[in-house]
Design a protein around this motif. Structure first.
Motif, PDB file in Angstrom:
ATOM      1  N   PRO A 154      13.079  44.750 -11.675  1.00 22.18           N
ATOM      2  CA  PRO A 154      13.246  43.872 -10.355  1.00 22.18           C
ATOM      3  C   PRO A 154      12.912  42.353 -10.080  1.00 22.18           C
ATOM      4  O   PRO A 154      11.206  42.448 -10.362  1.00 22.18           O
ATOM      5  N   HIS A 155      13.641  41.406  -9.769  1.00 20.92           N
ATOM      6  CA  HIS A 155      12.529  39.721  -9.525  1.00 20.92           C
ATOM      7  C   HIS A 155      11.711  38.962 -10.454  1.00 20.92           C
ATOM      8  O   HIS A 155      12.199  38.609  -9.872  1.00 20.92           O
ATOM      9  N   THR A 156      10.836  39.958 -10.983  1.00 23.45           N
ATOM     10  CA  THR A 156      10.138  39.037 -11.002  1.00 23.45           C
ATOM     11  C   THR A 156      11.101  39.205 -13.216  1.00 23.45           C
ATOM     12  O   THR A 156      10.328  37.646 -13.545  1.00 23.45           O
ATOM     13  N   ARG A 164      18.439  33.024 -10.074  1.00 24.15           N
ATOM     14  CA  ARG A 164      17.485  33.095  -8.943  1.00 24.15           C
ATOM     15  C   ARG A 164      17.422  31.363  -8.284  1.00 24.15           C
ATOM     16  O   ARG A 164      17.379  30.524  -9.334  1.00 24.15           O
TER      17      ARG A 164
END
Lengths: 313, 150
Positions: A195-197, B68
Motif C-alpha cells: 500500500p501507498h508506496t 496518486r
C-alpha cells in the motif's frame, strides 16, 4: 480463505519480520511457498557478523519455522544496494556471499541493483552479477524508489552488459511506467502489492488485463512496514472478481514464480505437493518453534485457530 | 528520520554549496518522498538541472499512473528546463480543474523561453497577467498554498 482450490507462491516476502500468526493465516489462504530475499533490515548494519547471522537465519531457522507451519521457504542472498554504500563493510560482505549462494533453498542472487545509483552501488551490483553467472543462478533486481524509470533501464542494461540471459532475471517493484520495457526486453516483471508506496492490487489487475500473464509475477514484498502478507491471495481474488481468467491468475500468482525461480534447481512443485508431513516435535539445532502448544503431527493436524477468542491461557 | 533529513535538506546552504549533482538530485527526490516542502530547500532554483527535471517528470508520471496526487511544487525545478515532453505534462496539469495545480503549471511555463511553453501560458490570460505583473511568483505561491512550518 478467499479463492478456493488455488495454490499461491509469494515470491518476495521478508518473513523474518513477520509473526508465526502470519504463517498460519498465509497457509489458510493457500500460500504453499515463500521466497525471502535478503535485504536492508531497517537500519544500517555495523559489522559483517550481523550479515553472516542474517544469512544463517535465512537458510536455517526461518526455513525451519516456515516448514513447521506447512509452508516451504526459499531465499535469495545478496548485499542489498543501500548497504553497498558502506564500502569497507560491503567488501567483507561480498567476500562472504560465495559461502551462501550454493546452499539448499537459495534460489537467486538478490535483491541487487540500485538505490541511489552511486558508483559503490554499481560496483557491488556488477560483482554480484558475476557471482550469479558463476553459480548459474537467477538474479532478483530491486528497482529503486527514487528515479525508478532510469534505474530500471540501467539495471537491465548492466545485466545484459554482463552477458546474463534476461530469462534468468526477475525485475521487481515494477509499475505502469516500467512494465512495458521490462517485458519487451525479455525480463520477468515482478510487482509488489504494497500500500501507498508500490502497487495497489486493482492497478495490478489492470496490468494483467493489458499485458496478459506472460512473465508477470505478483508478490507482497511484506516486511515490518504496513504491508500485507496476504497480498498475493487477495490480489488473485480481486483479479477473479474483475474478470481475469483463472489461468492468468494462476500464472501470475503461482506458476510464473515457480518457472522463474526453479531455474536455480533449488525449487520444485514436488516440495509442497509431496511435502514431508508437518511434525512440530522436530527441533532446529536443539530448538523448537513451539511454546508450550500441543505439537501438530501427521496424526494431529492443524486446527484452525479461533482468533476471536478472548481468553489467552 | 524526517527530522534528521529536514535538518540537512531544509534551510541549509550546505547541500547547495557542497553536494554534487547526483547527490543533490537524490536529496530533492527524497524530500518529495518524505513530504517535505521543496521551497524550503536552500538553492532549489540555482541548483535545478535538466537531469533533475527529467527525474521529477518521471516521478509525476508514476504518481499519475498510480492515481496518486502530485505536489504542485514538483514543477518548479522543471520550469527552466521544459521540453516537448514536460510541456505535454503541463498541458495535462492545466486540463485538470485544480486551481493550485494550474497556477504552478503557469509559473513553470513562465520560467521557460520555449515557444510552446509561452503559447500554453497565453491560453490562461488571467494567470499570465498575474505572473507578468509580479503578483504571482513561486515565493507567493509557496506562501499562499504551501504554508506549513518545518
Amino acid at each position: 480463505m478467499l479463492t478456493d482450490n488455488l495454490l499461491f507462491i509469494d515470491p518476495h516476502v521478508h518473513m523474518t519480520t513477520r509473526t508465526t500468526y502470519d504463517y498460519t493465516v498465509m497457509r489458510q489462504y493457500g500460500i504453499v511457498a515463500v521466497i525471502e530475499p535478503s535485504f536492508w533490515v531497517g537500519q544500517p548494519r555495523t559489522s559483517v557478523g550481523t550479515f553472516q547471522d542474517y544469512f544463517n537465519s535465512l537458510v536455517g531457522w526461518e526455513r525451519f519455522r516456515a516448514g513447521q507451519f506447512g509452508i516451504r521457504h526459499y531465499c535469495t542472498i545478496s548485499l542489498n544496494p543501500k548497504e553497498a554504500n558502506n564500502e569497507a563493510l560491503a567488501e567483507q560482505v561480498l567476500e562472504l556471499l560465495p559461502l551462501y549462494v550454493g546452499k539448499e533453498g537459495v534460489v537467486a542472487i538478490g535483491e541487487i541493483g540500485y538505490d541511489e545509483m552511486t558508483a559503490a552501488e554499481d560496483k557491488a551490483f556488477r560483482l554480484q552479477l558475476e557471482l550469479a553467472k558463476e553459480v548459474e543462478k537467477p538474479v532478483l533486481i530491486h528497482t529503486p524508489h527514487r528515479n525508478k524509470k532510469e534505474g530500471t533501464t540501467r539495471s537491465m542494461d548492466v545485466c545484459q552488459e554482463h552477458g546474463i540471459d534476461p530469462a534468468l532475471v526477475i525485475v521487481d517493484h515494477a509499475n505502469e511506467e516500467t512494465a512495458q520495457e521490462i517485458l519487451d526486453r525479455g525480463f520477468w516483471a515482478a510487482f509488489s502489492i504494497y500500500p501507498h508506496t508500490k502497487m495497489g492490487n486493482r492497478r495490478m489487475a489492470e496490468i494483467v488485463r493489458h499485458y496478459g500473464c506472460d512473465r508477470i509475477i505478483v508478490d507482497s514484498a511484506a516486511d515490518w512496514g504496513m504491508s500485507d502478507p496476504l497480498a498475493v491471495p487477495k490480489t488473485a481474488e480481486l483479479m477473479r472478481e474483475m474478470g481475469i481468467s483463472e489461468a492468468h491468475v494462476r500464472a501470475v500468482c503461482y506458476e510464473n514464480a515457480l518457472t522463474a525461480y526453479s531455474q536455480s534447481g533449488e525449487m520444485s512443485a514436488e516440495d509442497w505437493l509431496n511435502p514431508p508431513s508437518v511434525d512440530q516435535r522436530q527441533l532446529f539445532s536443539g530448538n523448537s518453534v513451539l511454546r508450550g502448544q500441543e505439537p501438530v503431527t501427521q496424526d494431529k493436524p492443524f486446527q484452525t485457530a479461533d482468533l476471536s477468542a478472548l481468553l489467552i491461557e | 528520520m524526517s527530522a534528521v533529513f529536514n535538518a540537512i535538506a531544509l534551510h541549509n546552504p550546505y547541500p547547495a554549496e557542497q553536494f554534487d549533482t547526483p547527490a543533490w538530485n537524490q536529496m530533492v527526490l527524497k524530500a518529495l518522498f518524505v513530504g517535505s516542502p521543496l521551497h524550503q530547500i536552500w538553492g532549489l532554483d540555482q541548483r535545478s538541472n535538466p537531469e533533475l527535471a527529467r527525474m521529477l517528470s518521471d516521478y509525476a508520471h508514476e504518481r499519475w499512473a498510480a492515481k496518486r496526487p502530485v505536489t504542485p511544487e514538483l514543477w518548479r525545478p522543471i520550469g527552466p528546463f521544459l521540453n516537448d515532453q514536460t510541456v505535454a505534462d503541463l498541458e495535462r496539469v492545466f486540463s485538470e480543474p485544480d486551481a493550485i495545480q494550474q497556477t504552478a503549471a503557469a509559473l513553470a511555463c513562465a520560467q521557460s523561453a520555449l515557444p510552446q511553453a509561452q503559447a500554453l501560458l497565453a491560453q490562461h490570460p488571467h494567470l499570465h497577467t498575474e505572473i507578468r505583473s509580479g503578483q504571482m511568483t513561486w515565493a507567493h505561491f509557496s506562501q499562499k498554498f504551501l504554508a506549513k512550518s518545518f
